[in-house]
Design a protein around this motif. Structure first.
Motif, mmCIF file in Angstrom:
data_model
loop_
_atom_site.group_PDB
_atom_site.id
_atom_site.type_symbol
_atom_site.label_atom_id
_atom_site.label_comp_id
_atom_site.label_asym_id
_atom_site.label_seq_id
_atom_site.Cartn_x
_atom_site.Cartn_y
_atom_site.Cartn_z
ATOM 1 N N LYS A 181 38.983 38.490 50.271
ATOM 2 C CA LYS A 181 37.717 39.199 50.265
ATOM 3 C C LYS A 181 37.440 39.821 48.978
ATOM 4 O O LYS A 181 36.448 40.250 48.464
ATOM 5 N N VAL A 182 38.683 39.987 48.127
ATOM 6 C CA VAL A 182 38.400 40.851 46.790
ATOM 7 C C VAL A 182 38.590 39.825 45.600
ATOM 8 O O VAL A 182 39.808 39.338 45.630
ATOM 9 N N VAL A 183 37.734 39.707 44.799
ATOM 10 C CA VAL A 183 38.332 38.685 43.571
ATOM 11 C C VAL A 183 37.889 39.184 42.409
ATOM 12 O O VAL A 183 36.370 39.699 42.463
ATOM 13 N N TRP A 184 38.680 39.287 41.237
ATOM 14 C CA TRP A 184 38.285 39.526 40.062
ATOM 15 C C TRP A 184 38.017 38.766 39.118
ATOM 16 O O TRP A 184 39.446 38.222 38.689
ATOM 17 N N LEU A 185 36.959 37.933 38.296
ATOM 18 C CA LEU A 185 37.294 36.842 37.467
ATOM 19 C C LEU A 185 36.645 37.249 36.346
ATOM 20 O O LEU A 185 36.435 36.440 35.290
ATOM 21 N N ASN A 186 36.060 38.532 35.926
ATOM 22 C CA ASN A 186 35.363 38.724 34.833
ATOM 23 C C ASN A 186 36.540 38.521 33.608
ATOM 24 O O ASN A 186 37.593 38.848 33.744
ATOM 25 N N GLY A 187 35.943 38.360 32.359
ATOM 26 C CA GLY A 187 36.864 38.080 31.091
ATOM 27 C C GLY A 187 37.087 36.731 31.019
ATOM 28 O O GLY A 187 37.817 36.318 30.097
ATOM 29 N N ASN A 188 36.867 35.770 31.882
ATOM 30 C CA ASN A 188 37.011 34.303 31.832
ATOM 31 C C ASN A 188 35.612 33.681 31.375
ATOM 32 O O ASN A 188 34.592 34.150 31.517
ATOM 33 N N PRO A 189 35.894 32.631 30.655
ATOM 34 C CA PRO A 189 34.806 32.165 30.070
ATOM 35 C C PRO A 189 33.500 31.633 31.077
ATOM 36 O O PRO A 189 32.338 31.995 30.904
ATOM 37 N N ASP A 204 54.584 32.420 50.767
ATOM 38 C CA ASP A 204 53.744 32.370 52.235
ATOM 39 C C ASP A 204 53.073 33.626 52.693
ATOM 40 O O ASP A 204 52.095 33.551 53.438
ATOM 41 N N ASN A 205 53.597 34.665 52.463
ATOM 42 C CA ASN A 205 53.077 35.827 52.774
ATOM 43 C C ASN A 205 52.421 36.674 51.745
ATOM 44 O O ASN A 205 52.031 37.906 51.814
ATOM 45 N N LEU A 206 52.053 36.237 50.615
ATOM 46 C CA LEU A 206 51.554 36.798 49.506
ATOM 47 C C LEU A 206 50.010 37.296 49.924
ATOM 48 O O LEU A 206 49.240 36.477 50.474
ATOM 49 N N GLU A 207 49.589 38.467 49.717
ATOM 50 C CA GLU A 207 48.305 39.080 50.166
ATOM 51 C C GLU A 207 47.639 39.696 48.777
ATOM 52 O O GLU A 207 46.424 39.679 48.950
ATOM 53 N N VAL A 208 48.127 40.339 47.924
ATOM 54 C CA VAL A 208 47.487 40.704 46.771
ATOM 55 C C VAL A 208 48.396 40.163 45.387
ATOM 56 O O VAL A 208 49.560 40.083 45.502
ATOM 57 N N LEU A 209 47.628 39.478 44.614
ATOM 58 C CA LEU A 209 47.935 38.843 43.335
ATOM 59 C C LEU A 209 47.297 39.311 42.411
ATOM 60 O O LEU A 209 46.034 39.037 42.258
ATOM 61 N N ASN A 210 47.880 39.828 41.245
ATOM 62 C CA ASN A 210 47.394 39.916 39.923
ATOM 63 C C ASN A 210 47.963 38.917 39.146
ATOM 64 O O ASN A 210 49.043 39.132 38.537
ATOM 65 N N LEU A 211 47.069 38.179 38.394
ATOM 66 C CA LEU A 211 47.494 37.303 37.426
ATOM 67 C C LEU A 211 46.518 37.522 35.938
ATOM 68 O O LEU A 211 46.434 36.504 35.275
ATOM 69 N N SER A 212 45.953 38.638 36.022
ATOM 70 C CA SER A 212 45.156 39.160 34.749
ATOM 71 C C SER A 212 45.857 38.835 33.468
ATOM 72 O O SER A 212 47.202 39.206 33.592
ATOM 73 N N GLY A 213 45.245 38.692 32.381
ATOM 74 C CA GLY A 213 45.775 38.524 31.227
ATOM 75 C C GLY A 213 46.789 37.440 30.989
ATOM 76 O O GLY A 213 47.868 37.535 30.109
ATOM 77 N N ASN A 214 46.507 36.325 31.494
ATOM 78 C CA ASN A 214 47.320 35.253 31.217
ATOM 79 C C ASN A 214 46.824 33.988 30.708
ATOM 80 O O ASN A 214 45.590 34.146 29.977
ATOM 81 N N ASN A 215 47.109 32.749 30.771
ATOM 82 C CA ASN A 215 46.619 31.586 29.990
ATOM 83 C C ASN A 215 46.302 30.518 31.154
ATOM 84 O O ASN A 215 46.449 29.290 30.846
ATOM 85 N N LEU A 216 45.793 30.842 32.241
ATOM 86 C CA LEU A 216 45.525 30.166 33.344
ATOM 87 C C LEU A 216 44.021 29.399 33.244
ATOM 88 O O LEU A 216 42.918 30.145 32.838
ATOM 89 N N SER A 217 44.308 28.100 33.323
ATOM 90 C CA SER A 217 43.089 27.307 33.279
ATOM 91 C C SER A 217 42.565 26.580 34.583
ATOM 92 O O SER A 217 41.625 26.062 34.777
ATOM 93 N N THR A 218 43.507 26.784 35.737
ATOM 94 C CA THR A 218 43.094 26.266 36.974
ATOM 95 C C THR A 218 43.746 27.124 38.119
ATOM 96 O O THR A 218 44.497 27.783 37.600
ATOM 97 N N LEU A 272 46.286 35.329 51.111
ATOM 98 C CA LEU A 272 45.906 36.274 50.101
ATOM 99 C C LEU A 272 44.615 36.882 50.337
ATOM 100 O O LEU A 272 43.618 36.152 50.989
ATOM 101 N N ARG A 273 44.385 38.397 50.111
ATOM 102 C CA ARG A 273 43.401 39.096 50.351
ATOM 103 C C ARG A 273 42.751 39.523 49.295
ATOM 104 O O ARG A 273 41.279 39.788 49.213
ATOM 105 N N GLU A 274 43.639 39.796 48.134
ATOM 106 C CA GLU A 274 42.990 40.337 46.879
ATOM 107 C C GLU A 274 43.597 39.526 45.695
ATOM 108 O O GLU A 274 44.850 39.194 45.663
ATOM 109 N N LEU A 275 42.774 39.048 44.872
ATOM 110 C CA LEU A 275 43.065 38.120 43.453
ATOM 111 C C LEU A 275 42.440 38.840 42.422
ATOM 112 O O LEU A 275 41.107 38.864 42.194
ATOM 113 N N PHE A 276 43.127 39.071 41.576
ATOM 114 C CA PHE A 276 42.787 39.599 40.004
ATOM 115 C C PHE A 276 43.250 38.464 39.103
ATOM 116 O O PHE A 276 44.532 38.434 38.851
ATOM 117 N N ILE A 277 42.435 38.080 38.596
ATOM 118 C CA ILE A 277 42.480 36.904 37.497
ATOM 119 C C ILE A 277 41.647 36.991 36.355
ATOM 120 O O ILE A 277 41.255 36.137 35.758
#
Length: 166
Positions: A90-98, A40-54, A64-69
């Motif tokens: 406010k901040v999203v990193w999506l590059n490297g995804n199809p 519930d209190n997550l503000e910054v999340l880095n899930l880069s370099g995984n196998n997520l499709s959704t 959540l304020r920043e998402l690195f995926i």
């Protein structure tokens, strides 16, 4: 692999799920992150370099304020709808995804996520949000190219541009 409470607590160095504000799960081979709905209190999340499709499991991360995926398996822009109600994002990193290979990538993301101010470490301009003009597309292409250059190449570009401006 699924995101587990044990992994979350270990990676965040927190003592409970409620106290997790930042979580870095870069390169953990994750394909299931259902547990995120309990953070519930997550503000910054880095899930880069995984196998997520959704992105469906992020829809309840309202703080959540920043998402690195970066470097996952996101192929469909419709997945961004799961982030649309995250007003603090406010901040999203999506590059490297199809999906980041699409020619309309930046403008599509800007339209679907009007609350974000930075995409892939590049500020979103008002022109991006309303549909980019040709000058904005050129600037975006130059910015993407510059990110791929090494230091020597950057110095050459700087010297060339400086010479042109004299």
């Amino acid at each position: 692999m699924s995101l587990t409470e044990e992994l979350v607590l270990k990676r965040s160095k927190a003592d409970s799920l409620e106290s997790v504000r930042t979580l870095n799960c870069w390169g953990c081979s994750l394909s299931d992150v259902q547990l995120l709905s309990q953070l519930d209190n997550l503000e910054v999340l880095n899930l880069s370099g995984n196998n997520l499709s959704t992105l469906k499991d992020l829809k309840d991360c309202t703080k959540l304020r920043e998402l690195f995926i970066r470097r996952n398996k996101l192929t469909d822009f419709s997945e961004l709808a799961h982030l649309a109600q995250l007003k603090n994002l406010k901040v999203v990193w999506l590059n490297g995804n199809p999906l980041s290979e699409a020619t309309s990538y930046r403008s599509q993301v800007a339209k679907m996520l009007p609350q974000i101010t930075k995409l892939d470490n590049i500020e979103l301009s008002p022109a991006s949000e309303s549909g980019m003009g040709s000058g904005d597309r050129v600037l975006e292409a130059v910015q993407l190219l510059l990110r791929e250059l090494n230091q020597t190449q950057l110095e050459t570009v700087r010297d060339t541009v400086t010479g042109m401006l004299r």
